[in-house]
Design an enzyme around this catalytic site. Structure first.
Site, PDB file in Angstrom:
ATOM      1  N   CYS A 191      44.996  42.275  34.745  1.00  0.00           N
ATOM      2  CA  CYS A 191      43.776  43.082  34.664  1.00  0.00           C
ATOM      3  C   CYS A 191      43.794  44.239  33.671  1.00  0.00           C
ATOM      4  CB  CYS A 191      43.429  43.631  36.051  1.00  0.00           C
ATOM      5  SG  CYS A 191      42.952  42.332  37.189  1.00  0.00           S
TER       6      CYS A 191
ATOM      7  N   GLY B 230      52.037  45.543  33.752  1.00  0.00           N
ATOM      8  CA  GLY B 230      51.712  44.145  33.507  1.00  0.00           C
ATOM      9  C   GLY B 230      50.525  43.772  34.368  1.00  0.00           C
TER      10      GLY B 230
HETATM   11  P1  NAD Z   1      42.503  33.165  38.460  1.00  0.00           P
HETATM   12  O1  NAD Z   1      42.725  32.614  37.121  1.00  0.00           O
HETATM   13  O2  NAD Z   1      43.650  33.284  39.420  1.00  0.00           O
HETATM   14  O3  NAD Z   1      41.373  32.283  39.221  1.00  0.00           O
HETATM   15  C1  NAD Z   1      40.184  31.888  38.652  1.00  0.00           C
HETATM   16  C2  NAD Z   1      39.873  30.454  39.079  1.00  0.00           C
HETATM   17  O4  NAD Z   1      38.556  30.102  38.638  1.00  0.00           O
HETATM   18  C3  NAD Z   1      40.813  29.405  38.479  1.00  0.00           C
HETATM   19  O5  NAD Z   1      41.475  28.700  39.510  1.00  0.00           O
HETATM   20  C4  NAD Z   1      39.876  28.489  37.646  1.00  0.00           C
HETATM   21  O6  NAD Z   1      40.245  27.121  37.667  1.00  0.00           O
HETATM   22  C5  NAD Z   1      38.556  28.720  38.341  1.00  0.00           C
HETATM   23  N1  NAD Z   1      37.385  28.336  37.519  1.00  0.00           N
HETATM   24  C6  NAD Z   1      37.116  28.673  36.230  1.00  0.00           C
HETATM   25  N2  NAD Z   1      35.939  28.161  35.856  1.00  0.00           N
HETATM   26  C7  NAD Z   1      35.433  27.462  36.907  1.00  0.00           C
HETATM   27  C8  NAD Z   1      34.254  26.712  37.128  1.00  0.00           C
HETATM   28  N3  NAD Z   1      33.328  26.579  36.177  1.00  0.00           N
HETATM   29  N4  NAD Z   1      34.078  26.141  38.338  1.00  0.00           N
HETATM   30  C9  NAD Z   1      35.014  26.275  39.305  1.00  0.00           C
HETATM   31  N5  NAD Z   1      36.146  26.987  39.161  1.00  0.00           N
HETATM   32  C10 NAD Z   1      36.364  27.578  37.973  1.00  0.00           C
HETATM   33  O7  NAD Z   1      41.818  34.579  38.261  1.00  0.00           O
HETATM   34  P2  NAD Z   1      41.842  35.838  39.263  1.00  0.00           P
HETATM   35  O8  NAD Z   1      43.096  36.619  39.073  1.00  0.00           O
HETATM   36  O9  NAD Z   1      41.465  35.376  40.624  1.00  0.00           O
HETATM   37  O10 NAD Z   1      40.664  36.714  38.653  1.00  0.00           O
HETATM   38  C11 NAD Z   1      39.308  36.328  38.778  1.00  0.00           C
HETATM   39  C12 NAD Z   1      38.424  37.486  38.366  1.00  0.00           C
HETATM   40  O11 NAD Z   1      38.645  38.611  39.229  1.00  0.00           O
HETATM   41  C13 NAD Z   1      38.678  38.003  36.952  1.00  0.00           C
HETATM   42  O12 NAD Z   1      37.452  38.406  36.406  1.00  0.00           O
HETATM   43  C14 NAD Z   1      39.569  39.210  37.174  1.00  0.00           C
HETATM   44  O13 NAD Z   1      39.436  40.160  36.154  1.00  0.00           O
HETATM   45  C15 NAD Z   1      39.024  39.763  38.475  1.00  0.00           C
HETATM   46  N6  NAD Z   1      39.980  40.535  39.278  1.00  0.00           N
HETATM   47  C16 NAD Z   1      41.288  40.138  39.399  1.00  0.00           C
HETATM   48  C17 NAD Z   1      42.160  40.860  40.207  1.00  0.00           C
HETATM   49  C18 NAD Z   1      43.595  40.458  40.365  1.00  0.00           C
HETATM   50  O14 NAD Z   1      44.367  41.228  40.905  1.00  0.00           O
HETATM   51  N7  NAD Z   1      44.006  39.283  39.919  1.00  0.00           N
HETATM   52  C19 NAD Z   1      41.702  41.974  40.910  1.00  0.00           C
HETATM   53  C20 NAD Z   1      40.363  42.338  40.782  1.00  0.00           C
HETATM   54  C21 NAD Z   1      39.511  41.616  39.967  1.00  0.00           C
HETATM   55  C1  UDX Z   2      45.146  46.370  39.375  1.00  0.00           C
HETATM   56  C2  UDX Z   2      44.368  47.459  40.123  1.00  0.00           C
HETATM   57  O1  UDX Z   2      45.292  48.318  40.798  1.00  0.00           O
HETATM   58  C3  UDX Z   2      43.410  46.834  41.113  1.00  0.00           C
HETATM   59  O2  UDX Z   2      42.642  47.846  41.748  1.00  0.00           O
HETATM   60  C4  UDX Z   2      42.498  45.878  40.370  1.00  0.00           C
HETATM   61  O3  UDX Z   2      41.611  45.269  41.282  1.00  0.00           O
HETATM   62  C5  UDX Z   2      43.310  44.830  39.643  1.00  0.00           C
HETATM   63  O4  UDX Z   2      44.242  45.464  38.765  1.00  0.00           O
HETATM   64  P1  UDX Z   2      47.243  44.836  39.948  1.00  0.00           P
HETATM   65  O5  UDX Z   2      47.309  44.604  38.486  1.00  0.00           O
HETATM   66  O6  UDX Z   2      47.235  43.660  40.856  1.00  0.00           O
HETATM   67  O7  UDX Z   2      45.946  45.675  40.331  1.00  0.00           O
HETATM   68  O8  UDX Z   2      48.486  45.751  40.407  1.00  0.00           O
HETATM   69  P2  UDX Z   2      48.807  47.316  40.228  1.00  0.00           P
HETATM   70  O9  UDX Z   2      49.432  47.774  41.476  1.00  0.00           O
HETATM   71  O10 UDX Z   2      47.674  48.091  39.746  1.00  0.00           O
HETATM   72  O11 UDX Z   2      49.948  47.282  39.119  1.00  0.00           O
HETATM   73  C6  UDX Z   2      49.685  46.952  37.760  1.00  0.00           C
HETATM   74  C7  UDX Z   2      50.913  47.207  36.919  1.00  0.00           C
HETATM   75  O12 UDX Z   2      51.191  48.607  36.825  1.00  0.00           O
HETATM   76  C8  UDX Z   2      52.204  46.571  37.477  1.00  0.00           C
HETATM   77  O13 UDX Z   2      52.957  46.016  36.435  1.00  0.00           O
HETATM   78  C9  UDX Z   2      52.915  47.741  38.121  1.00  0.00           C
HETATM   79  O14 UDX Z   2      54.304  47.551  38.198  1.00  0.00           O
HETATM   80  C10 UDX Z   2      52.531  48.870  37.174  1.00  0.00           C
HETATM   81  N1  UDX Z   2      52.618  50.208  37.789  1.00  0.00           N
HETATM   82  C11 UDX Z   2      51.831  50.549  38.849  1.00  0.00           C
HETATM   83  C12 UDX Z   2      53.487  51.150  37.245  1.00  0.00           C
HETATM   84  O15 UDX Z   2      54.204  50.871  36.269  1.00  0.00           O
HETATM   85  N2  UDX Z   2      53.529  52.400  37.806  1.00  0.00           N
HETATM   86  C13 UDX Z   2      52.770  52.767  38.871  1.00  0.00           C
HETATM   87  O16 UDX Z   2      52.882  53.911  39.316  1.00  0.00           O
HETATM   88  C14 UDX Z   2      51.887  51.801  39.411  1.00  0.00           C
END
Ligand code: NAD
Ligand code: UDX
Length: 472
Positions: free
Chosen positions: A277, A274
């Site tokens: 990303c 899940g």
């Molecule tokens: P998120 O939805 O938690 O946060 C994004 C925020 O941006 C929201 O609070 C939203 O209101 C704000 N926003 C949107 N448009 C805006 C604007 N015009 N001005 C000001 N604020 C604005 O998303 P996230 O999980 O933090 O992910 C952000 C990015 O990082 C995505 O591209 C995602 O793919 C990437 N990313 C996420 C993860 C993760 O683990 N969640 C890890 C690595 C990369």
């Molecule tokens: C992922 C990438 O790991 C991270 O590097 C990137 O920046 C954002 O996306 P995240 O989605 O936060 O991070 O968590 P991750 O630990 O990768 O787990 C993703 C999903 O895979 C979870 O649902 C987890 O339970 C599942 N998972 C992970 C498995 O089912 N098996 C595993 O061995 C590892």
């Protein structure tokens, strides 16, 4: 003087919040302003009660305590903080497009575009723009065109665009940010690259900072996630073979993971990955491949997503089948709702689909999760708590004991640490016979469960109370 003193981060989400907290904590001389259009979220970042921050990550609240209102600020005043920034991180969300060209696959760049337009409007002097969000390859080009289309003479504007993708995983975000395997910086302007590098060297070893061209950096982020998800789909495909042959997925994972070429990480079978990303980033890669006419490449990566969907359906079917295909008014305990342990994030959580299906079959679910709140579950299940429309229902409980009372089955949906060492004799006493445990994360010990008179199904092992294996 080209030294960076003021940072602005647009987007106070799961990436923007923790990333800026760690930068502020390690760079006391920098002033870091995190801005968002979501007023509610900013209010929560400014909460006095640190248990009410909008995001739960181990170690995050402590950093916020140390830095907030010293050199780390959360605000909705986007204009003001863009104006004063030397460097602006774009950490806005980039979800899958819901309509139009590329619907269901391509990234929706509307938030990137709107925040870039804000920058074009308000930035002053030399400003470095850092792509932190995960973006399709060549997005930096789009950002540059928007910035350059503006009349820059008014504010003496000069922009450089860098790509600096974030590799943190939720649940371990602070540790990942403090001890990254690598920091990737893609860009063309050497001074801008150095300025960003100077921030990271405050706590990251210089030889872990990798510099590439813009496009390699953007692409590497998608590829890293595709490779990680591919490992999970691979091991999940094998879990199904184990369940029908008598092989044990834990033994297989261990046996292959000890080969240093394969490595032991990311080999845990489960209910399908899940999180916000993996699916989105692979579909983005699929879309990109098709766009460039690389159809075989597209279908290769599409299979990683298809297998994940199949795995999620497979688990749901097993639960229903084992409970005599009849769940009407049965009480089922759900352990865990977040998409993985140590986060309150439920985006794409396999628990959502499992719960929706069981409710549709008429079950009354008792959900327990240490960090997910009622409002989030209501939103995800598209149904209020205690809903009594003749179909199934759900209730959020405060303890494991509460979900076990009169339960016909318990489903472990998330691998929270506290589920690994439960007293199953206590739980068994509270349940109704015949009792079932479905461990979709493979975190419990079969011997322990069976001795307490509970039927047992475990991912990659199957139904250990009978020798009859099922066909799907
Ligand atoms: P998120 O939805 O938690 O946060 C994004 C925020 O941006 C929201 O609070 C939203 O209101 C704000 N926003 C949107 N448009 C805006 C604007 N015009 N001005 C000001 N604020 C604005 O998303 P996230 O999980 O933090 O992910 C952000 C990015 O990082 C995505 O591209 C995602 O793919 C990437 N990313 C996420 C993860 C993760 O683990 N969640 C890890 C690595 C990369
Ligand atoms: C992922 C990438 O790991 C991270 O590097 C990137 O920046 C954002 O996306 P995240 O989605 O936060 O991070 O968590 P991750 O630990 O990768 O787990 C993703 C999903 O895979 C979870 O649902 C987890 O339970 C599942 N998972 C992970 C498995 O089912 N098996 C595993 O061995 C590892």
């Amino acid at each position: 003087d080209s030294e960076v003193k003021n940072i602005c981060c647009i987007g106070a989400g799961y990436v923007g919040g923790p990333t800026m907290a760690v930068i502020a904590d390690n760079c006391p001389s920098l002033k870091v302003n995190v801005v968002d259009i979501n007023e509610e979220r900013i209010k929560k970042w400014n909460e006095k009660d640190f248990d009410r921050l909008p995001i739960y990550e181990p170690g995050l609240a402590e950093i916020i305590k140390r830095c907030r209102n010293k050199n780390l600020f959360f605000s909705i005043d986007i204009k003001k903080h863009i104006e004063s920034a030397d460097m602006i991180f774009l950490s806005v969300n980039t979800p899958i497009k819901k309509s139009g060209l590329g619907k269901g696959q391509a990234s929706d760049l509307k938030y990137i575009e709107s925040s870039t337009r804000e920058i074009a409007k308000y930035a002053k002097g030399e400003t470095i723009i850092v792509e932190k969000s995960t973006l399709p390859v060549r997005t930096a080009e789009t950002i540059k065109s928007i910035l350059e289309s503006n009349d820059k003479s008014f504010n003496n504007q000069k922009f450089s665009v860098l790509s600096n993708p974030e590799f943190l995983a939720e649940g371990t975000a602070i540790n990942d940010l403090e001890n990254p395997d690598r920091v990737l910086i893609g860009g063309e302007n050497p001074e801008a690259i150095t300025a960003l590098e100077e921030i990271y060297v405050n706590w990251v070893d210089k030889n872990k900072i990798l510099k590439t061209n813009l496009w390699s950096s953007e692409l590497s982020k998608l590829v890293a996630n595709a490779f990680l998800a591919q490992r999970i789909s691979s091991i999940n495909s094998i879990s199904a073979i184990c369940e029908t042959t008598g092989a044990d997925i834990n033994e297989v994972s261990r046996a292959i993971g000890m080969d240093t070429r394969i490595g032991e990480k990311f080999l845990n079978a489960g209910p399908g990955y899940g999180g916000s990303c993996f699916k989105k980033d692979i579909l983005n890669l699929v879309y990109l491949s098709k766009y460039y006419g690389l159809n075989e490449v597209a279908s290769y990566w599409q299979k990683v997503v298809d297998l994940n969907v199949w795995q999620q359906h497979r688990i749901r079917k097993i639960i229903v089948k084992k409970l005599f295909n009849n769940l009407t008014s049965k009480k089922i305990g759900i352990m865990g709702f977040s998409f993985k342990a140590n986060t309150n994030d439920t985006r794409e959580s396999p628990a959502i689909q499992i719960c929706k299906d069981l409710i549709e079959e008429g079950a009354d679910l008792r959900i327990y999760d240490p960090k997910v709140n009622k409002f989030q579950i209501e939103k995800d299940l598209e149904q209020n708590q205690f809903n009594d429309n003749g179909e199934g229902s759900w209730t959020l409980c405060k303890s494991i004991k509460d979900i076990a009372i009169d339960a016909d089955a318990i489903v472990i949906a998330t691998e929270w640490e506290e589920f690994k060492s439960l007293d199953w004799s206590d739980i068994s006493r509270l349940m109704r016979s015949p009792k079932w445990l479905f461990d979709t994360r493979g975190i419990t010990n079969s011997k322990d469960i069976k001795q307490h008179n509970i039927n047992y199904w475990k991912i990659g092992l199957g139904d250990s109370s009978s020798n009859i294996k099922f066909n799907f």
